[in-house]
Design a protein around this motif. Structure first.
Motif, mmCIF file in Angstrom:
data_model
loop_
_atom_site.group_PDB
_atom_site.id
_atom_site.type_symbol
_atom_site.label_atom_id
_atom_site.label_comp_id
_atom_site.label_asym_id
_atom_site.label_seq_id
_atom_site.Cartn_x
_atom_site.Cartn_y
_atom_site.Cartn_z
ATOM 1 N N TRP A 1 12.750 10.347 1.218
ATOM 2 C CA TRP A 1 11.718 10.257 0.149
ATOM 3 C C TRP A 1 10.492 9.527 0.751
ATOM 4 N N ALA A 2 9.489 10.091 0.304
ATOM 5 C CA ALA A 2 8.043 9.551 0.683
ATOM 6 C C ALA A 2 7.188 9.928 -0.453
ATOM 7 N N GLN A 3 5.990 8.850 -0.692
ATOM 8 C CA GLN A 3 5.097 9.067 -1.587
ATOM 9 C C GLN A 3 3.819 9.046 -1.024
ATOM 10 N N TYR A 4 2.756 9.913 -1.154
ATOM 11 C CA TYR A 4 1.809 9.836 -0.060
ATOM 12 C C TYR A 4 0.266 10.177 -0.997
ATOM 13 N N THR A 5 -0.743 9.598 -0.447
ATOM 14 C CA THR A 5 -1.875 9.800 -0.872
ATOM 15 C C THR A 5 -2.930 10.118 0.042
ATOM 16 N N ARG A 6 -3.839 11.294 -0.145
ATOM 17 C CA ARG A 6 -4.534 11.864 0.981
ATOM 18 C C ARG A 6 -5.908 11.198 1.026
ATOM 19 N N GLN A 7 -6.288 10.777 2.465
ATOM 20 C CA GLN A 7 -7.505 10.170 2.571
ATOM 21 C C GLN A 7 -8.679 11.283 3.015
ATOM 22 N N GLU A 8 -9.939 10.828 3.101
ATOM 23 C CA GLU A 8 -10.965 11.513 3.420
ATOM 24 C C GLU A 8 -10.867 12.261 4.645
ATOM 25 N N ASN A 9 -10.579 11.466 5.478
ATOM 26 C CA ASN A 9 -10.492 11.954 6.827
ATOM 27 C C ASN A 9 -9.127 12.855 6.981
ATOM 28 N N GLY A 10 -8.378 13.299 6.091
ATOM 29 C CA GLY A 10 -7.173 14.256 6.185
ATOM 30 C C GLY A 10 -6.024 13.627 6.354
ATOM 31 N N GLU A 11 -6.168 12.307 6.848
ATOM 32 C CA GLU A 11 -4.726 11.507 6.833
ATOM 33 C C GLU A 11 -4.077 11.241 5.655
ATOM 34 N N SER B 1 9.188 -0.991 -3.083
ATOM 35 C CA SER B 1 9.986 -2.501 -2.613
ATOM 36 C C SER B 1 11.352 -2.278 -2.993
ATOM 37 N N ASN B 2 12.219 -3.154 -2.258
ATOM 38 C CA ASN B 2 13.555 -3.447 -2.323
ATOM 39 C C ASN B 2 13.837 -4.704 -2.798
ATOM 40 N N ALA B 3 14.083 -4.762 -4.308
ATOM 41 C CA ALA B 3 14.212 -6.015 -4.854
ATOM 42 C C ALA B 3 15.083 -6.808 -4.419
ATOM 43 N N GLU B 4 16.489 -6.352 -3.801
ATOM 44 C CA GLU B 4 17.623 -7.018 -3.045
ATOM 45 C C GLU B 4 17.114 -7.926 -1.919
ATOM 46 N N ASP B 5 16.243 -7.301 -1.088
ATOM 47 C CA ASP B 5 15.988 -8.041 0.327
ATOM 48 C C ASP B 5 14.547 -8.261 0.516
ATOM 49 N N SER B 6 13.606 -8.132 -0.716
ATOM 50 C CA SER B 6 12.350 -8.357 -0.596
ATOM 51 C C SER B 6 11.564 -7.681 0.571
ATOM 52 N N SER C 1 9.741 -3.815 2.045
ATOM 53 C CA SER C 1 9.084 -2.750 1.349
ATOM 54 C C SER C 1 9.266 -1.774 2.636
ATOM 55 N N GLN C 2 9.194 -0.274 2.011
ATOM 56 C CA GLN C 2 9.311 0.513 3.235
ATOM 57 C C GLN C 2 8.557 2.116 2.488
ATOM 58 N N GLY C 3 8.128 2.841 3.570
ATOM 59 C CA GLY C 3 7.548 4.099 3.025
ATOM 60 C C GLY C 3 8.319 5.228 2.902
ATOM 61 N N GLU C 4 8.571 5.829 4.221
ATOM 62 C CA GLU C 4 9.508 6.927 4.156
ATOM 63 C C GLU C 4 10.961 6.306 4.216
ATOM 64 N N TYR D 1 15.670 9.945 11.836
ATOM 65 C CA TYR D 1 16.659 10.208 11.128
ATOM 66 C C TYR D 1 16.856 9.650 9.727
ATOM 67 N N LEU D 2 16.167 8.234 9.889
ATOM 68 C CA LEU D 2 16.216 7.330 8.553
ATOM 69 C C LEU D 2 17.642 7.098 8.263
ATOM 70 N N ARG D 3 18.538 7.871 8.115
ATOM 71 C CA ARG D 3 19.887 7.373 7.916
ATOM 72 C C ARG D 3 20.501 6.905 9.319
#
Length: 243
Positions: free
Chosen positions: A126-136, A143-148, A150-153, A229-231
């Motif tokens: 999973w990942a949630q993205y927003t595009r910036q003006e420079n193309g990035e 957030s992970n409530a269990e261990d406080s 946060s992560q992206g991918e 791999y993430l996993r």
């Protein structure tokens, strides 16, 4: 002037190659889940011949670094490293999830994308993205409530995603195979979403993102190229009578 970049990806059921020269794209793509090793090198030869160049004329070689199928990611990085070693090319690893976000932008100018790949074992990449003006693309952290933390991918059970995901305004475009695989669970997300036809990462989108990394100097030598791999570990049930 853009760099001459060859990109390839075998991280999912899709197998694709793209060559980007001066913003011109030569590309091949085929959904061939069990034939990556047979398809990928002929595709490389075809795009090079179509453009009238050789590997030694390139500036860099980009590859889908994952996440995705363990076997597919290994095949892709292994072939990319072999080509890179032979032609002494620097390498650029691109997230397959970010490549799908770029695919949504290429297809319909979507600038807010939620990408989900079926990771099997009742999980999604999973990942949630927003595009910036420079193309990035900027990754929206969850957030992970269990261990406080946060992560992206990430790799996560879809049932847990709704509890960890913050509501975001605007219309979000779906990409990837995870939406069909876990339709009911993902329909509970606190987002306004629309479907897209982007199911897999494509090498042509990897090439576009690799241009950005090239301009920033983010390349590595072939021996330093690594997968994502993430996993960290794989669990499985043992067969009856086996220990």
């Amino acid at each position: 002037m853009s760099a001459k970049i060859l990109a390839l990806d075998t991280s999912t059921e899709n197998c694709s190659v793209a060559l980007m020269i001066n913003d011109q794209i030569f590309t091949r793509s085929e959904v061939a889940p069990r034939d990556h090793t047979k398809k990928i090198l002929p595709m490389v030869d075809e795009v090079l011949k179509e453009a009238g160049i050789t590997l030694h004329d390139l500036d860099a070689l980009a590859f889908g670094r994952g996440p995705g199928s363990f076997t597919g990611v290994r095949i892709g990085i292994g072939i990319a490293q072999g080509l890179s070693f032979g032609a002494e090319l620097p390498m650029i690893g691109i997230s397959t999830l970010a490549a799908m976000a770029q695919g949504c932008y290429r297809a319909n100018q979507s600038e807010h994308v939620v990408a989900a790949i079926d990771a099997r074992m009742s999980e999604i990449y999973w990942a949630q993205y927003t595009r910036q003006e420079n193309g990035e693309w900027t990754t929206v952290m969850i957030s992970n409530a269990e261990d406080s933390t946060s992560q992206g991918e990430c790799v996560i059970p879809p049932q847990e995603l709704a509890a960890n995901l913050s509501a975001s305004e605007g219309l979000w475009t779906q990409a990837g195979t995870g939406w069909a695989a876990y339709q009911e669970a993902l329909s509970q997300l606190p987002l306004t979403m629309q479907p897209s036809e982007v199911l897999y990462p494509e090498a042509q989108d990897i090439a576009v993102l690799a241009q950005i990394e090239w301009r920033k100097g983010n390349t590595v030598d072939a021996e330093q190229a690594s997968p994502t791999y993430l996993r960290d570990k794989v669990t499985w049930k043992k067969l009856p009578g086996r220990e």
